[in-house]
Write a protein that holds these residues in place. Structure first.
Motif, PDB file in Angstrom:
ATOM      1  N   ASP A 504      22.504 -75.221  37.606  1.00  0.00           N
ATOM      2  CA  ASP A 504      23.126 -75.000  36.302  1.00  0.00           C
ATOM      3  C   ASP A 504      22.085 -75.256  35.217  1.00  0.00           C
ATOM      4  OD1 ASP A 504      24.646 -74.925  33.982  1.00  0.00           O
ATOM      5  OD2 ASP A 504      26.383 -75.880  34.922  1.00  0.00           O
ATOM      6  N   GLU A 505      21.655 -74.190  34.537  1.00  0.00           N
ATOM      7  CA  GLU A 505      20.580 -74.304  33.556  1.00  0.00           C
ATOM      8  C   GLU A 505      20.983 -75.103  32.324  1.00  0.00           C
ATOM      9  OE1 GLU A 505      21.731 -69.798  32.099  1.00  0.00           O
ATOM     10  OE2 GLU A 505      19.918 -70.194  33.234  1.00  0.00           O
ATOM     11  N   THR A 506      22.297 -75.273  32.103  1.00  0.00           N
ATOM     12  CA  THR A 506      22.740 -76.066  30.963  1.00  0.00           C
ATOM     13  C   THR A 506      22.705 -77.562  31.263  1.00  0.00           C
ATOM     14  OG1 THR A 506      25.063 -75.944  31.633  1.00  0.00           O
ATOM     15  CG2 THR A 506      24.234 -74.218  30.175  1.00  0.00           C
ATOM     16  N   ILE A 507      22.579 -77.935  32.546  1.00  0.00           N
ATOM     17  CA  ILE A 507      22.519 -79.345  32.932  1.00  0.00           C
ATOM     18  C   ILE A 507      21.104 -79.692  33.373  1.00  0.00           C
ATOM     19  CG2 ILE A 507      23.458 -81.140  34.435  1.00  0.00           C
ATOM     20  CD1 ILE A 507      25.973 -79.408  34.715  1.00  0.00           C
ATOM     21  N   VAL A 613      20.546 -74.902  22.711  1.00  0.00           N
ATOM     22  CA  VAL A 613      20.683 -74.642  24.152  1.00  0.00           C
ATOM     23  C   VAL A 613      19.338 -74.240  24.750  1.00  0.00           C
ATOM     24  CG1 VAL A 613      21.840 -73.212  25.885  1.00  0.00           C
ATOM     25  CG2 VAL A 613      23.095 -73.981  23.858  1.00  0.00           C
ATOM     26  N   LEU A 614      18.631 -73.357  24.049  1.00  0.00           N
ATOM     27  CA  LEU A 614      17.378 -72.819  24.585  1.00  0.00           C
ATOM     28  C   LEU A 614      16.297 -73.889  24.700  1.00  0.00           C
ATOM     29  CD1 LEU A 614      15.872 -70.247  25.471  1.00  0.00           C
ATOM     30  CD2 LEU A 614      15.159 -69.957  23.091  1.00  0.00           C
ATOM     31  N   ARG A 615      16.232 -74.811  23.753  1.00  0.00           N
ATOM     32  CA  ARG A 615      15.157 -75.817  23.776  1.00  0.00           C
ATOM     33  C   ARG A 615      15.275 -76.705  25.014  1.00  0.00           C
ATOM     34  NH1 ARG A 615      18.752 -79.101  20.750  1.00  0.00           N
ATOM     35  NH2 ARG A 615      18.287 -81.342  20.913  1.00  0.00           N
ATOM     36  N   ARG A 616      16.506 -77.019  25.426  1.00  0.00           N
ATOM     37  CA  ARG A 616      16.699 -77.824  26.632  1.00  0.00           C
ATOM     38  C   ARG A 616      16.298 -77.032  27.876  1.00  0.00           C
ATOM     39  NH1 ARG A 616      19.312 -82.221  28.178  1.00  0.00           N
ATOM     40  NH2 ARG A 616      20.137 -82.566  26.084  1.00  0.00           N
ATOM     41  N   HIS A 617      16.685 -75.768  27.908  1.00  0.00           N
ATOM     42  CA  HIS A 617      16.369 -74.923  29.061  1.00  0.00           C
ATOM     43  C   HIS A 617      14.862 -74.758  29.219  1.00  0.00           C
ATOM     44  CE1 HIS A 617      16.384 -71.509  31.806  1.00  0.00           C
ATOM     45  NE2 HIS A 617      15.665 -70.839  30.920  1.00  0.00           N
ATOM     46  N   LEU A 618      14.163 -74.473  28.123  1.00  0.00           N
ATOM     47  CA  LEU A 618      12.713 -74.280  28.202  1.00  0.00           C
ATOM     48  C   LEU A 618      12.002 -75.597  28.485  1.00  0.00           C
ATOM     49  CD1 LEU A 618      12.146 -71.754  25.261  1.00  0.00           C
ATOM     50  CD2 LEU A 618      12.224 -71.271  27.711  1.00  0.00           C
ATOM     51  N   TYR A 619      12.546 -76.696  27.974  1.00  0.00           N
ATOM     52  CA  TYR A 619      11.957 -78.003  28.262  1.00  0.00           C
ATOM     53  C   TYR A 619      11.966 -78.269  29.768  1.00  0.00           C
ATOM     54  CZ  TYR A 619      11.123 -83.047  28.002  1.00  0.00           C
ATOM     55  OH  TYR A 619      10.605 -84.309  28.156  1.00  0.00           O
ATOM     56  N   ASP A 620      13.076 -77.940  30.416  1.00  0.00           N
ATOM     57  CA  ASP A 620      13.172 -78.134  31.867  1.00  0.00           C
ATOM     58  C   ASP A 620      12.318 -77.116  32.620  1.00  0.00           C
ATOM     59  OD1 ASP A 620      14.902 -80.231  31.532  1.00  0.00           O
ATOM     60  OD2 ASP A 620      16.707 -79.004  31.695  1.00  0.00           O
ATOM     61  N   GLN A 621      12.320 -75.878  32.148  1.00  0.00           N
ATOM     62  CA  GLN A 621      11.617 -74.822  32.865  1.00  0.00           C
ATOM     63  C   GLN A 621      10.100 -75.006  32.840  1.00  0.00           C
ATOM     64  OE1 GLN A 621      11.677 -70.622  31.442  1.00  0.00           O
ATOM     65  NE2 GLN A 621      12.716 -70.243  33.382  1.00  0.00           N
ATOM     66  N   TYR A 622       9.574 -75.542  31.734  1.00  0.00           N
ATOM     67  CA  TYR A 622       8.125 -75.726  31.615  1.00  0.00           C
ATOM     68  C   TYR A 622       7.759 -77.209  31.640  1.00  0.00           C
ATOM     69  CZ  TYR A 622       8.030 -70.799  30.383  1.00  0.00           C
ATOM     70  OH  TYR A 622       8.164 -69.441  30.419  1.00  0.00           O
ATOM     71  N   HIS A 623       8.605 -78.028  32.287  1.00  0.00           N
ATOM     72  CA  HIS A 623       8.397 -79.464  32.270  1.00  0.00           C
ATOM     73  C   HIS A 623       7.041 -79.854  32.841  1.00  0.00           C
ATOM     74  CE1 HIS A 623       8.716 -83.652  33.670  1.00  0.00           C
ATOM     75  NE2 HIS A 623       9.529 -83.828  32.656  1.00  0.00           N
ATOM     76  N   LEU A 750      21.350 -67.257  28.692  1.00  0.00           N
ATOM     77  CA  LEU A 750      21.915 -68.524  29.138  1.00  0.00           C
ATOM     78  C   LEU A 750      23.429 -68.529  28.952  1.00  0.00           C
ATOM     79  CD1 LEU A 750      19.263 -70.994  27.671  1.00  0.00           C
ATOM     80  CD2 LEU A 750      19.310 -69.889  29.907  1.00  0.00           C
ATOM     81  N   ASP A 751      24.140 -69.157  29.875  1.00  0.00           N
ATOM     82  CA  ASP A 751      25.600 -69.091  29.906  1.00  0.00           C
ATOM     83  C   ASP A 751      26.233 -69.589  28.614  1.00  0.00           C
ATOM     84  OD1 ASP A 751      25.583 -67.996  32.419  1.00  0.00           O
ATOM     85  OD2 ASP A 751      25.839 -69.906  33.462  1.00  0.00           O
ATOM     86  N   ASP A 752      25.749 -70.713  28.086  1.00  0.00           N
ATOM     87  CA  ASP A 752      26.335 -71.249  26.858  1.00  0.00           C
ATOM     88  C   ASP A 752      26.148 -70.300  25.683  1.00  0.00           C
ATOM     89  OD1 ASP A 752      27.141 -73.403  28.235  1.00  0.00           O
ATOM     90  OD2 ASP A 752      25.886 -74.882  27.231  1.00  0.00           O
ATOM     91  N   ILE A 753      25.006 -69.655  25.628  1.00  0.00           N
ATOM     92  CA  ILE A 753      24.755 -68.681  24.566  1.00  0.00           C
ATOM     93  C   ILE A 753      25.627 -67.457  24.777  1.00  0.00           C
ATOM     94  CG2 ILE A 753      22.994 -67.156  23.574  1.00  0.00           C
ATOM     95  CD1 ILE A 753      20.936 -69.296  24.217  1.00  0.00           C
TER      96      ILE A 753
END
Length: 796
Positions: A504-507, A613-623, A750-753
């Motif tokens: 879940d990309e939102t979590i 929403v996007l900043r959290r997703h990208l933070y995780d994706q490029y962690h 992203l689902d939330d968006i």
């Protein structure tokens, strides 16, 4: 006859700064400024200037300027990189009193050649009627005879007839000619006119031109540029206004007018306390300048400075006491704002006695008790362990105000959880739920965290289920639940929850999540699964707890020759596609001097739900790529709105294609890389959806590059229209075209968006709405004075 455009200069003497009670920038620059002027008069080389002071949010102390020889080298390095709800009209009204150099231009009839007078008269009439591209072509056609004096006359004529944008374009054309000689008076006049029209970017461009020529901008230019920044509803303008203000004092040796001090100070304190607290040094610098200039310090300045101090992590109580004493000495009465700030300090320090004294003053004021005061008083008593007293204050708030506020509910539930009085905490949480007020998540986090510490896993699971029904999923509470399952020995359920978080990309998962599940696998002897988690943590560069690493050393030694496998950073196919869209949407790249290593800088709009929403997703994706300074600790969950990657050679491809000379361009082979996923990330990072359902995409580049993008979209059966506003192009998908565009990118949004997008009448904005409100694809020009060079069908 000559035209003389002149504003009288009001000279002021620079007072000697006294010793400061708080670290501030030095003001002893008048003698250095005089040295600069004398050097400029006697030397043919470029004069020496003082460099700009540190950023207003910089935590470093202000230092004295370095030697003049070093400053000459630093001079060449000078460069530049929501809505402020306050009035800058007072500061703006003083512009006419500021000093500016004289600008003398010959009248048309004074020119000796008749043909030159005729041609200049024709250009004066023709140039304002054309767009930027046509204007440049007309001027280029006159290169053989145009001289600097002629071009200067054209620019001044445009200013006289209020065609300031045309005058600016003529000035920029002049700078590219071989005969161009820098004209300080003309540059100052143009900068001032641009700033008065609130076109801060163009004003700043000329401002930097003046500095790069080794000159100090006039007082009027400094003042007008600061006011233009303060008037702009654009993120980051407050920081720039502070930088220019500091340069005005340290570089120019000027004394700003009182209204300018006040306007900048009020802009700082108009921001929320959590973000404005970083401007404390800047606020102290402004306060010091007002005091040393002999100007009146208004009540708002004292109250605002105390307010900023009260929000600091480490409060300087002596400084607050000194400011309060100064207020009393000058006869300024402490208002509710000051009393609330002091009460906030009491809550941090656990000073219940002082809190009671402030409380009595609030009662005596007759203006009523603000809701925040109840929260601060509750926290002050909780700090000394009097939890039931905090509950009494909460009930008193409900009685006096009719109902408690959401922050008060969160605070009392936090207090009761610390007291481990779970029945009362649950009871108050039920009250909050029944009231219909939100958010509920902070209270659920406190409740479940306390259950975890008490080992009440059944109650925790029940609270977790209730939270999911009433709140949007949150990684923090998922981690608490995951740890509870592991401690309860329910490994299968824990594995299920971890996989849900991972997918879940939102979590998402973080270091804590991985360490929890890794601990469970190692304890249960699930070594194959433990190796997979280890590989994931290596790839994401998550830190493994030392005790777990000791167990892993043994497990990995059984199957691998090398226990600690070195993992080389490499972008996945999905990350590469995403970066193409992000680059089109405005993602920045910074390169070192040799252009060998490059850094990605992610910046998000704080007022955008989509960016949240996007900043959290990208933070995780490029962690795994993030710079250590951008990584959060395990107990933090608030993703910053700005973070950056490490500097790495792997980003060279994107730097060469999208930022080859430190400026954004559109690659020649962009048609090969624009996929539906890339378009989705372009929309999420640099796009906007209007209330009518139209979709706009922001794009920076030249006309040829934009044309390539338009052709690429047409090849995908996506019809669009293009509008230019300033230096930015907007690609619009209107009507049914927006529907087709959405269908193409929907699988990758992203689902939330996606949920927000599909809401009836909903508006999704990832950029500043003020930037798009004035855009109309039916008109031929935009609000910034730059007409689009595109026709309605998207062609050049």
């Amino acid at each position: 006859m000559s035209i003389l455009i002149k504003v009288e200069t009001c000279s002021q003497s620079q007072p000697k700064p006294p010793s400061l009670p708080y670290p501030c920038a030095p003001l002893s620059l008048l003698s250095a400024h005089s040295l600069f002027l004398s050097a400029n008069a006697t030397s043919s080389s470029s004069p020496t200037l003082f460099p700009p002071p540190p950023s207003p949010t910089d935590s470093r102390q202000f230092h004295s300027p370095p030697p003049l020889l070093l400053l000459l080298l630093l001079l060449t390095a000078l460069s530049d990189e929501g809505y402020l709800g306050f009035d800058v009209g007072a500061a703006g009204s003083e512009m006419r009193h500021l000093g500016a150099p004289s600008l003398e231009v010959k009248e048309l009839e004074e020119l000796p050649e008749q043909w030159r007078r005729s041609k200049l008269a024709w250009l004066c009439k023709e140039l304002p009627a054309h767009k930027a591209g046509t204007l440049v072509r007309i001027l280029n056609a006159q290169k053989k005879w145009l001289r600097q004096e002629d071009a200067t006359y054209l620019a001044v004529h445009c200013l006289r007839i209020r065609e300031n944008e045309t005058g600016f374009r003529v000035y920029k054309w002049m700078m590219q000619q071989h005969w161009y000689r820098f004209d300080f008076a003309l540059a100052t006049k143009l900068a001032d006119y641009m700033g008065k029209e609130r076109k801060f970017a163009k004003c700043r461009e000329i401002f930097d031109d003046i500095i790069n020529q080794g000159r100090v901008p006039s007082e009027s230019t400094f003042h007008i540029l600061i006011v233009a920044y303060l008037s702009a509803p654009v993120q980051g303008c407050l920081d720039e206004a502070c930088i220019i203000y500091n340069r005005m004092i340290q570089l120019g040796g000027y004394q700003p007018r009182l209204n300018l001090h006040n306007s900048l100070f009020r802009a700082i304190i108009s921001k929320p306390g959590g973000s404005s607290k970083h401007y404390l040094k800047q606020a102290e610098f402004i306060f010091h300048n007002v005091v040393t200039s002999g100007l009146e310090v208004q009540r708002d300045i004292y109250a605002g400075l105390i307010w900023l101090h009260s929000y600091q992590d480490t409060v300087d109580k002596e400084r607050i006491a000194l400011l309060r004493e100064e207020m009393r000495q000058v006869g300024i009465e402490e208002g509710i704002e000051v009393l609330l700030s002091v009460l906030r300090v009491c809550s941090k320090e656990g000073d219940a006695e002082e809190a009671e004294r402030i409380w009595l003053k609030l009662l005596d004021s007759g203006d009523g008790i603000p809701s925040h005061a109840f929260v601060y008083k509750m926290e002050a008593y909780a700090k000394i362990g009097e939890f039931m007293k905090s509950l009494d204050i909460f009930r008193e708030m409900q009685k006096l105000l009719g109902s408690a506020t959401v922050p008060a509910y969160h605070k009392i539930i936090e207090v009761l959880c610390k007291a481990e009085n779970m029945e009362l905490a649950e009871s108050v949480l039920d009250e909050l739920v029944k009231s219909g007020m939100k958010p509920l998540m902070p209270s659920y986090v406190n409740l479940t965290n306390t259950y975890l510490g008490l080992g009440m896993h059944d109650r925790l699971q029940l609270a977790f289920s209730e939270c999911l029904e009433r709140c949007r999923p949150n990684r923090t509470i998922y981690n608490i639940y995951l740890e509870s399952l592991m401690k309860a020995g329910n490994l299968d359920k824990a594995e299920e929850v971890f996989n849900q978080m991972l997918n879940d990309e939102t979590i998402g998962v973080n270091t804590r999540s991985c360490n929890i599940i890794l601990s469970g696998y190692l304890s249960a002897g699930e070594y194959v699964k433990a190796e997979k988690i280890y590989d994931l943590m290596c790839r994401k560069k998550y830190d493994i707890e030392p005790l777990l690493m000791e167990k892993l050393d043994y497990v990995l030694s059984l199957t691998r020759k090398q226990v600690k496998k070195p993992v080389s950073l490499k972008l996945s196919k999905e990350q590469r596609e995403n970066l193409v869209g992000l680059m089109l949407g405005g993602l920045r790249i910074e390169s070192d001097e040799d252009r060998k290593n490059h850094m990605l800088r992610f910046e998000f709009n704080e007022n955008s739900g989509m960016h949240s929403v996007l900043r959290r997703h990208l933070y995780d994706q490029y962690h795994e790529w993030l710079h250590p300074s951008s990584k959060l600790s395990d107990d933090e969950d608030d993703i910053p709105y700005r973070y950056s990657t490490i500097s790495h050679s792997y980003f060279a491809f994107y730097a060469d294609q999208f930022w080859p000379r430190g400026r954004p361009v559109i690659p020649k082979l962009i048609h090969r890389w624009v996929s539906p996923r890339a378009l989705a990330y372009w929309f999420m990072y640099g796009g906007h959806r209007t209330s009518l359902g139209d979709i706009l995409l922001k794009l920076k580049g030249n006309h040829e590059g934009v044309e390539k993008v338009v052709k690429t979209l047409k090849a995908k059966s996506l019809d669009c229209r293009v509008k230019k506003k300033g230096k930015v192009f907007w690609i619009g998908f209107l009507g049914s075209n927006s529907t087709w565009f959405w269908k193409l990118i929907e699988p990758y949004v992203l689902d939330d968006i996606k949920e927000d997008f599909l809401k009836a009448g909903g508006e999704t904005s990832v950029d500043r709405t003020e930037e798009t409100q004035s855009i109309s694809f039916d008109s031929g020009s935009d609000s910034d004075g730059n007409a689009s060079d595109y026709s309605g069908d998207g062609n050049l």
